[in-house]
Design an enzyme around this catalytic site. Structure first.
Site, PDB file in Angstrom:
ATOM      1  N   SER A   1      49.551   5.378 -33.438  1.00  0.00           N
ATOM      2  CA  SER A   1      48.391   4.743 -34.067  1.00  0.00           C
ATOM      3  C   SER A   1      48.313   5.159 -35.526  1.00  0.00           C
ATOM      4  CB  SER A   1      47.101   5.159 -33.340  1.00  0.00           C
ATOM      5  OG  SER A   1      46.869   6.554 -33.503  1.00  0.00           O
ATOM      6  N   LYS A   2      47.261   4.712 -36.180  1.00  0.00           N
ATOM      7  CA  LYS A   2      47.079   5.001 -37.612  1.00  0.00           C
ATOM      8  C   LYS A   2      47.051   6.496 -37.896  1.00  0.00           C
ATOM      9  CE  LYS A   2      44.659   0.917 -39.370  1.00  0.00           C
ATOM     10  NZ  LYS A   2      43.390   0.431 -39.961  1.00  0.00           N
ATOM     11  N   ARG A   3      46.518   7.260 -36.981  1.00  0.00           N
ATOM     12  CA  ARG A   3      46.386   8.697 -37.257  1.00  0.00           C
ATOM     13  C   ARG A   3      47.742   9.401 -37.290  1.00  0.00           C
ATOM     14  NH1 ARG A   3      46.263  12.076 -32.754  1.00  0.00           N
ATOM     15  NH2 ARG A   3      46.317  11.026 -30.728  1.00  0.00           N
TER      16      ARG A   3
END
Length: 471
Positions: A249-251
């Site tokens: 994901s983005k993290r």
């Protein structure tokens, strides 16, 4: 049988890494078998499916080098891809045909009824699924003012077996599958129906997608069977995880393919890296596109999720940078230099960039790093802290003397420049770095740069003298 596969993204944002791997595996499978790789945009969500989002995905595919084969003659506006939204009348037509065959039915249950039904099921600890209340009721019992949905009359006994090309045989009891909605009350088809009709009409032989679609596959198989259509082969790809083992994901880092392009990765490196996420050919790590097409098959796809490793990706990118000719690499790196510079490069400056690359290539992993390393060739940079520390009054005094000697040089070559500095250092009892480092700081504004005598040669006598005069 000729292989026909498709990539079918929803244009509600960007082309993400997981989607890019799915597209790559479809593309390789088609190219390996001499088949077709088709593009379908699942743009039924009209609020989120914008032309800009579609173009972003198409641009990402083009940058990756994943060309598609279809040009739908029936598509609106001359699109070179299948639009799911454009086929919605066909989707509804199929649903009505299933009703006529007794394979689907109109359901007049109101939203309030369905909410109460689920609440009761939850209270009793039962699975929350449609209970079939309109499955065998005649339309004459329909209440007034209710726009019915069309539901699939799914089999209630037996089992459905999917012989997955990656995961092997997977079985689901049909009793676990309810009568899903095919057409909503407002007359629009659902995703589950549209996907099956589109795949059938496009002649798709193999559906290759992420394992998160596995549940959909069992439900969609019922539609094929209800229509008497051959069920395509399925291949579900394991998930891509972040370095910590959670879903990527983005993290974990940029999930958009465009972000990797903007960070200075090469499409060849991205393709090679994505290929190795859950697929292997022995111990091979560096795999050319030609080899990938020759070797690819689902037998090489593992069943376990793969973890995204940024260090490995950067290492691959460095390899592909090293394999490029200086002219090719200069062309690829030029946009990143232009972005930093704020203006276009002249033809002469592009030649200078190509000439500088032999000393830069071994030191970088990204095109952005090339731009950073080469920027001083095209503009004078303010000295950083390290350079300012090097440019002591004593160092500047040495450079002032050397500037006069540089002006008198008969031939401007990097060997000549280096010999001049070596002779001066020996005469003054200095190490070469005692004059080479100040020259680097004065010309580049940095304490670290490509070999400074080559850099001075490429800058040219006039520019070198100007920069030494301005230190």
């Amino acid at each position: 049988m000729s292989v026909v596969v498709r990539f079918a993204p929803s244009p509600t944002g960007f082309l993400h890494i997981g989607g890019a791997r799915t597209a790559l595996f479809n593309w390789l499978f088609a190219r390996h078998h001499g088949g077709q790789f088709l593009m379908r945009v699942e743009d039924t969500d009209r609020k989120r499916s914008t032309p800009e989002s579609v173009q972003t995905i198409l641009d990402g595919m083009t940058w990756l080098g994943l060309d598609w084969d279809n040009n739908d003659p029936q598509a609106h506006d001359g699109k070179n891809y299948y639009s799911q939204f454009d086929k919605r009348a066909r989707h509804v037509e199929v649903a009505k045909e299933m009703v006529e065959k007794g394979k689907a039915y109109y359901c007049y249950a109101t939203p309030e009824e369905l909410t109460a039904m689920r609440a009761e099921q939850k209270e009793k600890g039962l699975p929350q699924r449609y209970d079939g209340r309109w499955r065998n009721r005649p339309a004459s019992e329909a209440p007034e003012g209710v726009d019915p949905v069309i539901r699939l009359k799914a089999p209630q006994e037996g089992e459905t077996i999917i012989d997955d090309q990656v995961m092997g045989n997977i079985t689901v009891q049909n009793a676990q599958l309810d009568d899903m909605v095919l057409v909503r009350g407002d007359g629009t088809p659902t995703y589950m129906l549209a996907v099956v009709v589109d795949d059938y009409d496009m002649g798709i032989t193999h559906v290759v997608r992420g394992e998160d679609h596995m549940t959909n596959t069992f439900r969609q198989a019922q539609i094929y069977k209800a229509m008497g259509w051959d069920v395509p082969a399925f291949a579900h790809l394991p998930l891509i995880l972040g370095p910590d083992g959670a879903k990527f994901s983005k993290r974990h880092g940029a999930p958009a393919v465009s972000a990797y392009r903007d960070q200075g990765y090469l499409p060849e490196a991205i393709r090679n890296y994505l290929l190795r996420l859950c697929w292997a050919h022995g111990d091979d790590e560096i795999i050319s596109t030609k080899q990938a097409i020759e070797w690819f098959d689902f037998s090489g796809v593992g069943r376990s999720p793969a973890r995204f490793d940024f260090a490995k990706l950067s290492h691959l990118n460095a390899h592909y940078i090293g394999q490029m000719s200086n002219d090719e690499l200069a062309e690829a790196a030029a946009p990143f230099v232009v972005k930093e510079l704020g203006r276009d490069l002249t033809a002469f400056e592009k030649e200078k960039l190509a000439a500088a690359l032999p000393d830069i290539k071994p030191r970088v992993q990204l095109l952005t790093e090339i731009a950073d390393a080469a920027l001083f060739y095209f503009t004078r940079l303010d000295p950083d802290k390290k350079a300012l520390k090097i440019l002591t009054p004593e160092a500047k005094a040495h450079l002032a003397v050397l500037k006069v000697d540089l002006e008198k040089m008969d031939s401007w070559t990097h060997e000549g420049i280096e010999n001049l500095f070596r002779s001066y250092a020996e005469k003054e009892g200095l190490k070469l770095g005692g004059v080479a480092q100040p020259l680097r700081a004065a010309l580049t504004g940095r304490g670290v740069s490509p070999p400074i005598f080559t850099a001075a040669f490429l800058l040219g006598r006039e520019e070198v003298l100007v920069r030494l005069a301005d230190m």
